[in-house]
Design a protein around this motif. Structure first.
Motif, PDB file in Angstrom:
ATOM      1  N   SER A 153       0.860  -1.189   0.000  1.00  9.15           N
ATOM      2  CA  SER A 153       0.000   0.000   0.000  1.00  9.15           C
ATOM      3  C   SER A 153       0.898   1.242   0.000  1.00  9.15           C
ATOM      4  O   SER A 153       2.113   1.153   0.203  1.00  9.15           O
ATOM      5  CB  SER A 153      -0.898   0.014   1.241  1.00  9.15           C
ATOM      6  N   LYS A 154       0.293   2.397  -0.185  1.00 12.05           N
ATOM      7  CA  LYS A 154       1.058   3.646  -0.194  1.00 12.05           C
ATOM      8  C   LYS A 154       1.780   3.848   1.143  1.00 12.05           C
ATOM      9  O   LYS A 154       2.960   4.198   1.169  1.00 12.05           O
ATOM     10  CB  LYS A 154       0.116   4.815  -0.487  1.00 12.05           C
ATOM     11  N   ASP A 155       1.085   3.614   2.251  1.00 18.07           N
ATOM     12  CA  ASP A 155       1.701   3.780   3.568  1.00 18.07           C
ATOM     13  C   ASP A 155       2.818   2.770   3.804  1.00 18.07           C
ATOM     14  O   ASP A 155       3.864   3.099   4.359  1.00 18.07           O
ATOM     15  CB  ASP A 155       0.654   3.674   4.676  1.00 18.07           C
ATOM     16  N   GLN A 156       2.593   1.522   3.382  1.00 15.43           N
ATOM     17  CA  GLN A 156       3.632   0.507   3.514  1.00 15.43           C
ATOM     18  C   GLN A 156       4.855   0.870   2.676  1.00 15.43           C
ATOM     19  O   GLN A 156       5.992   0.657   3.092  1.00 15.43           O
ATOM     20  CB  GLN A 156       3.103  -0.863   3.089  1.00 15.43           C
ATOM     21  N   MET A 157       4.608   1.429   1.492  1.00 13.13           N
ATOM     22  CA  MET A 157       5.712   1.807   0.615  1.00 13.13           C
ATOM     23  C   MET A 157       6.522   2.938   1.222  1.00 13.13           C
ATOM     24  O   MET A 157       7.747   2.943   1.139  1.00 13.13           O
ATOM     25  CB  MET A 157       5.180   2.209  -0.771  1.00 13.13           C
ATOM     26  N   LYS A 158       5.854   3.888   1.874  1.00 11.56           N
ATOM     27  CA  LYS A 158       6.578   4.987   2.533  1.00 11.56           C
ATOM     28  C   LYS A 158       7.499   4.430   3.625  1.00 11.56           C
ATOM     29  O   LYS A 158       8.640   4.867   3.767  1.00 11.56           O
ATOM     30  CB  LYS A 158       5.601   6.001   3.118  1.00 11.56           C
ATOM     31  N   SER A 159       7.025   3.459   4.377  1.00  8.45           N
ATOM     32  CA  SER A 159       7.853   2.829   5.402  1.00  8.45           C
ATOM     33  C   SER A 159       9.014   2.072   4.765  1.00  8.45           C
ATOM     34  O   SER A 159      10.148   2.127   5.245  1.00  8.45           O
ATOM     35  CB  SER A 159       7.031   1.864   6.253  1.00  8.45           C
ATOM     36  N   VAL A 187      10.485   2.695   1.924  1.00  8.27           N
ATOM     37  CA  VAL A 187      11.457   3.680   1.433  1.00  8.27           C
ATOM     38  C   VAL A 187      12.377   4.119   2.561  1.00  8.27           C
ATOM     39  O   VAL A 187      13.602   4.181   2.390  1.00  8.27           O
ATOM     40  CB  VAL A 187      10.732   4.904   0.816  1.00  8.27           C
ATOM     41  N   ASP A 188      11.806   4.405   3.723  1.00 10.08           N
ATOM     42  CA  ASP A 188      12.610   4.843   4.865  1.00 10.08           C
ATOM     43  C   ASP A 188      13.513   3.723   5.387  1.00 10.08           C
ATOM     44  O   ASP A 188      14.683   3.947   5.685  1.00 10.08           O
ATOM     45  CB  ASP A 188      11.711   5.358   5.991  1.00 10.08           C
ATOM     46  N   GLN A 189      12.982   2.508   5.477  1.00 10.27           N
ATOM     47  CA  GLN A 189      13.755   1.373   5.998  1.00 10.27           C
ATOM     48  C   GLN A 189      14.930   1.023   5.090  1.00 10.27           C
ATOM     49  O   GLN A 189      16.005   0.675   5.569  1.00 10.27           O
ATOM     50  CB  GLN A 189      12.871   0.138   6.141  1.00 10.27           C
ATOM     51  N   HIS A 190      14.733   1.107   3.777  1.00  9.92           N
ATOM     52  CA  HIS A 190      15.767   0.705   2.825  1.00  9.92           C
ATOM     53  C   HIS A 190      16.543   1.888   2.254  1.00  9.92           C
ATOM     54  O   HIS A 190      17.349   1.727   1.343  1.00  9.92           O
ATOM     55  CB  HIS A 190      15.136  -0.123   1.699  1.00  9.92           C
ATOM     56  N   LYS A 191      16.279   3.078   2.797  1.00  8.04           N
ATOM     57  CA  LYS A 191      16.998   4.297   2.422  1.00  8.04           C
ATOM     58  C   LYS A 191      17.036   4.515   0.901  1.00  8.04           C
ATOM     59  O   LYS A 191      18.086   4.793   0.329  1.00  8.04           O
ATOM     60  CB  LYS A 191      18.404   4.284   3.008  1.00  8.04           C
ATOM     61  N   LEU A 192      15.868   4.373   0.280  1.00  6.59           N
ATOM     62  CA  LEU A 192      15.779   4.642  -1.148  1.00  6.59           C
ATOM     63  C   LEU A 192      15.856   6.144  -1.396  1.00  6.59           C
ATOM     64  O   LEU A 192      15.553   6.947  -0.522  1.00  6.59           O
ATOM     65  CB  LEU A 192      14.464   4.089  -1.714  1.00  6.59           C
ATOM     66  N   THR A 193      16.260   6.514  -2.583  1.00  2.24           N
ATOM     67  CA  THR A 193      16.382   7.924  -2.946  1.00  2.24           C
ATOM     68  C   THR A 193      15.002   8.551  -3.086  1.00  2.24           C
ATOM     69  O   THR A 193      14.159   8.047  -3.817  1.00  2.24           O
ATOM     70  CB  THR A 193      17.141   8.067  -4.281  1.00  2.24           C
ATOM     71  N   LYS A 194      14.791   9.644  -2.382  1.00  2.00           N
ATOM     72  CA  LYS A 194      13.546  10.402  -2.484  1.00  2.00           C
ATOM     73  C   LYS A 194      13.826  11.617  -3.366  1.00  2.00           C
ATOM     74  O   LYS A 194      14.681  12.436  -3.045  1.00  2.00           O
ATOM     75  CB  LYS A 194      13.075  10.888  -1.117  1.00  2.00           C
ATOM     76  N   VAL A 195      13.122  11.709  -4.483  1.00  2.00           N
ATOM     77  CA  VAL A 195      13.263  12.858  -5.360  1.00  2.00           C
ATOM     78  C   VAL A 195      12.253  13.895  -4.884  1.00  2.00           C
ATOM     79  O   VAL A 195      11.045  13.703  -5.019  1.00  2.00           O
ATOM     80  CB  VAL A 195      13.002  12.469  -6.832  1.00  2.00           C
ATOM     81  N   PRO A 196      12.743  14.989  -4.288  1.00  2.74           N
ATOM     82  CA  PRO A 196      11.816  15.975  -3.708  1.00  2.74           C
ATOM     83  C   PRO A 196      11.003  16.695  -4.772  1.00  2.74           C
ATOM     84  O   PRO A 196      11.449  16.869  -5.904  1.00  2.74           O
ATOM     85  CB  PRO A 196      12.741  16.941  -2.975  1.00  2.74           C
ATOM     86  N   ILE A 197       9.821  17.085  -4.389  1.00  2.00           N
ATOM     87  CA  ILE A 197       8.942  17.880  -5.231  1.00  2.00           C
ATOM     88  C   ILE A 197       8.947  19.289  -4.657  1.00  2.00           C
ATOM     89  O   ILE A 197       8.668  19.470  -3.469  1.00  2.00           O
ATOM     90  CB  ILE A 197       7.515  17.307  -5.253  1.00  2.00           C
TER      91      ILE A 197
END
Length: 75
Positions: free
Chosen positions: A36-42, A44-54
């Protein structure tokens, strides 16, 4: 009649048109991984994926498609 376009998808389309890096929204990446979107946000944080800021948004970001592809290839 004007068709509704999701704001995240609109930003993604604009970003992809002006960059050599392809990106996905958090929802799109989550659906590829079965999250889910919320699970994906977690995730991303756990695996330190690159966040492209908007710009003009503190909480919204895009994800690099190449990183998601790498994860999918490992599964």
């Amino acid at each position: 009649m004007q068709v509704f376009e999701d704001w995240n998808l609109k930003v993604k389309k604009t970003f992809n048109a002006t960059s050599n890096k392809e990106v996905l929204t958090v929802s799109e990446a989550g659906s590829l991984l079965g999250l889910s979107k919320d699970q994906m946000k977690s995730y991303v944080d756990q695996h330190k994926l690159t966040k492209v800021p908007i710009m003009r948004s503190v909480v919204r970001y895009l994800l690099l498609k190449s990183e998601i592809d790498t994860i999918l290839n490992k599964i």
